[in-house]
Motif scaffolding. Structure first.
Motif, short mmCIF file in Angstrom:
data_model
loop_
_atom_site.label_atom_id
_atom_site.label_comp_id
_atom_site.label_asym_id
_atom_site.label_seq_id
_atom_site.Cartn_x
_atom_site.Cartn_y
_atom_site.Cartn_z
N ARG A 60 -12.92 -22.50 -40.40
CA ARG A 60 -12.68 -23.23 -41.74
C ARG A 60 -12.06 -22.44 -42.58
O ARG A 60 -12.61 -21.34 -43.03
CB ARG A 60 -14.35 -23.67 -41.98
N THR A 61 -10.82 -22.75 -43.01
CA THR A 61 -9.93 -22.13 -43.99
C THR A 61 -9.48 -23.18 -45.06
O THR A 61 -9.63 -24.38 -44.95
CB THR A 61 -8.80 -21.55 -43.24
N ARG A 62 -8.88 -22.46 -45.97
CA ARG A 62 -8.10 -23.16 -46.96
C ARG A 62 -6.67 -23.67 -46.39
O ARG A 62 -5.80 -23.57 -47.26
CB ARG A 62 -8.06 -22.76 -48.51
N ALA A 63 -6.41 -23.84 -45.21
CA ALA A 63 -5.34 -24.25 -44.78
C ALA A 63 -5.08 -25.65 -44.80
O ALA A 63 -6.17 -26.40 -45.28
CB ALA A 63 -5.26 -24.19 -43.24
N GLN A 64 -3.70 -26.37 -44.94
CA GLN A 64 -3.38 -27.60 -45.00
C GLN A 64 -3.16 -28.18 -43.63
O GLN A 64 -2.75 -27.39 -42.69
CB GLN A 64 -2.34 -27.92 -46.04
N ARG A 65 -3.03 -29.59 -43.34
CA ARG A 65 -2.59 -30.18 -42.30
C ARG A 65 -1.18 -30.13 -42.07
O ARG A 65 -0.38 -30.23 -43.07
CB ARG A 65 -2.85 -31.56 -42.09
N TRP A 66 -0.36 -29.91 -41.05
CA TRP A 66 1.10 -29.82 -40.81
C TRP A 66 1.59 -31.08 -41.55
O TRP A 66 2.54 -30.99 -42.20
CB TRP A 66 1.32 -29.59 -39.60
N ASP A 67 1.04 -32.13 -41.06
CA ASP A 67 1.66 -33.29 -41.49
C ASP A 67 1.63 -33.82 -43.06
O ASP A 67 2.46 -34.09 -43.64
CB ASP A 67 0.76 -34.57 -41.12
N ALA A 68 0.45 -33.15 -43.62
CA ALA A 68 0.67 -33.32 -45.10
C ALA A 68 1.32 -32.52 -45.90
O ALA A 68 2.18 -32.70 -46.74
CB ALA A 68 -1.01 -32.80 -45.50
N GLY A 104 -7.55 -26.85 -53.22
CA GLY A 104 -8.72 -25.80 -52.80
C GLY A 104 -9.54 -26.30 -51.63
O GLY A 104 -10.51 -25.95 -51.37
N ALA A 105 -9.10 -27.59 -51.13
CA ALA A 105 -9.88 -28.21 -50.04
C ALA A 105 -9.71 -27.34 -48.70
O ALA A 105 -8.87 -26.52 -48.46
CB ALA A 105 -9.29 -29.61 -49.78
N SER A 106 -10.80 -27.40 -47.76
CA SER A 106 -10.70 -26.56 -46.80
C SER A 106 -10.63 -27.61 -45.45
O SER A 106 -10.89 -28.84 -45.50
CB SER A 106 -12.11 -25.82 -46.40
N THR A 107 -10.02 -27.13 -44.40
CA THR A 107 -9.91 -27.79 -43.08
C THR A 107 -10.46 -26.87 -41.84
O THR A 107 -10.81 -25.93 -41.92
CB THR A 107 -8.57 -27.89 -42.74
N LEU A 108 -10.74 -27.61 -40.71
CA LEU A 108 -11.35 -27.16 -39.80
C LEU A 108 -10.28 -26.86 -38.51
O LEU A 108 -9.50 -27.69 -38.29
CB LEU A 108 -12.58 -27.96 -38.92
N LYS A 109 -10.32 -25.85 -37.75
CA LYS A 109 -9.56 -25.87 -36.46
C LYS A 109 -10.55 -25.57 -35.40
O LYS A 109 -11.22 -24.42 -35.46
CB LYS A 109 -8.40 -24.78 -36.84
N HIS A 110 -10.28 -26.02 -34.26
CA HIS A 110 -11.00 -25.71 -33.03
C HIS A 110 -10.21 -25.12 -32.07
O HIS A 110 -8.82 -25.27 -31.90
CB HIS A 110 -11.50 -27.26 -32.32
N MET A 111 -10.74 -24.44 -31.19
CA MET A 111 -9.92 -23.24 -30.28
C MET A 111 -10.85 -23.50 -29.08
O MET A 111 -12.04 -23.23 -28.86
CB MET A 111 -9.53 -22.09 -30.94
N VAL A 112 -10.06 -22.85 -27.86
CA VAL A 112 -10.78 -22.62 -26.77
C VAL A 112 -9.98 -21.88 -25.87
O VAL A 112 -8.72 -21.92 -25.82
CB VAL A 112 -11.14 -24.00 -25.91
N VAL A 113 -10.58 -20.64 -25.12
CA VAL A 113 -9.99 -19.94 -24.40
C VAL A 113 -10.53 -19.75 -22.92
O VAL A 113 -11.61 -19.39 -22.95
CB VAL A 113 -9.74 -18.38 -24.92
N LEU A 114 -9.76 -19.47 -22.04
CA LEU A 114 -10.31 -19.14 -20.46
C LEU A 114 -9.54 -17.99 -20.12
O LEU A 114 -8.38 -18.18 -19.82
CB LEU A 114 -10.27 -20.50 -19.52
N ASN A 115 -10.35 -17.08 -19.74
CA ASN A 115 -9.95 -15.67 -19.27
C ASN A 115 -10.57 -15.25 -17.71
O ASN A 115 -11.69 -15.50 -17.54
CB ASN A 115 -10.31 -14.58 -20.20
N TRP A 116 -9.53 -14.90 -16.94
CA TRP A 116 -10.09 -14.30 -15.70
C TRP A 116 -9.55 -13.05 -15.45
O TRP A 116 -8.27 -12.72 -15.79
CB TRP A 116 -9.34 -15.39 -14.71
#
Length: 228
Positions: free
Chosen positions: A59-67, A82-94
């Motif tokens: 959760r950061t004070r980033a903006q959406r690319w489209d905006a 000053g609004a905040s946005t959420l970003k989701h991530m996933v990593v698979l490591n072997w």
């Protein structure tokens, strides 16, 4: 490794107050990163290996690319509202030991790519793999040779931002002929003394900053590390 076949880890971290800055957001409920990792250890042909799944939420004070494209495309340092946005991530490591002196790894990573990349680098998905040899066969067991490659790309909305002339904290030059970015690396780490390593490194980049009009670029490096 013993009998420990599974591992669970978690962490909560501060994030930058402004994009890619050194100052951290002091309000933990406004800006944060949460990470959870599950590890599965195993043996294949008597050789140890591991699978690791990492999930993340930022959760950061980033903006959406489209905006940004539809509004003020240069207001990238921090959300003007000053609004905040959420970003989701996933990593698979072997990781897998192949011989006493040889190991391999592979990694796939992804984030949802809807909002600005806030720290570290600008990449929305990546695939990488590599090999690592120790120098036992030539009488230098403390030395290491490494080879690795990476291919990375951007989300559609991130591409539209750069194609519209947007500038990120690493990428963007007002024009984009989009291609996935390619990277290859080779290094030799020489154990000069206990706790002291000298590493010679070569990196080659194709389509740097995801632009087919740029590169290839070769980077030579020499690193000295001492621990005591």
């Amino acid at each position: 490794m013993g009998r420990r076949r599974l591992g669970l880890r978690g962490g909560a971290f501060q994030v930058a107050k402004r994009i890619n800055s050194l100052s951290l957001d002091p309000q933990p409920l406004r800006g944060f990163q949460l990470l959870a990792q599950a590890d599965r250890f195993y043996a294949l042909g008597g050789r140890p290996g591991a699978l690791r799944l990492l999930l993340g939420l930022s959760r950061t004070r980033a903006q959406r690319w489209d905006a940004l494209v539809e509004g003020d495309i240069i207001a990238t340092e921090v959300s003007p509202t000053g609004a905040s946005t959420l970003k989701h991530m996933v990593v698979l490591n072997w990781e897998q030991e192949l011989r006493d002196d040889l190991g391999a790894f592979a990694r796939a990573s992804w984030n949802d790519g809807r909002t600005q990349n806030w720290m570290y680098t600008e990449m929305d998905w990546a695939l990488s793999a590599g090999l690592s040899w120790t120098g036992q066969r030539w009488g230098r067991a403390g030395d290491t040779v490494g080879l690795a490659g990476n291919i990375g790309g951007l989300s559609p909305s991130h591409r539209r931002f750069l194609e519209a002339g947007g500038i990120g904290f690493i990428t963007g030059d007002g024009r984009l002929a989009y291609r996935t970015e390619l990277a290859a690396e080779a290094y030799y780490r020489w154990r000069a003394a206990p706790g002291t390593d000298l590493t010679a490194d070569l990196q080659v980049f194709g389509n740097p900053a995801y632009n087919a009009d740029r590169g290839p670029v070769a980077v030579l490096g020499l690193r000295l590390r001492t621990a005591f």
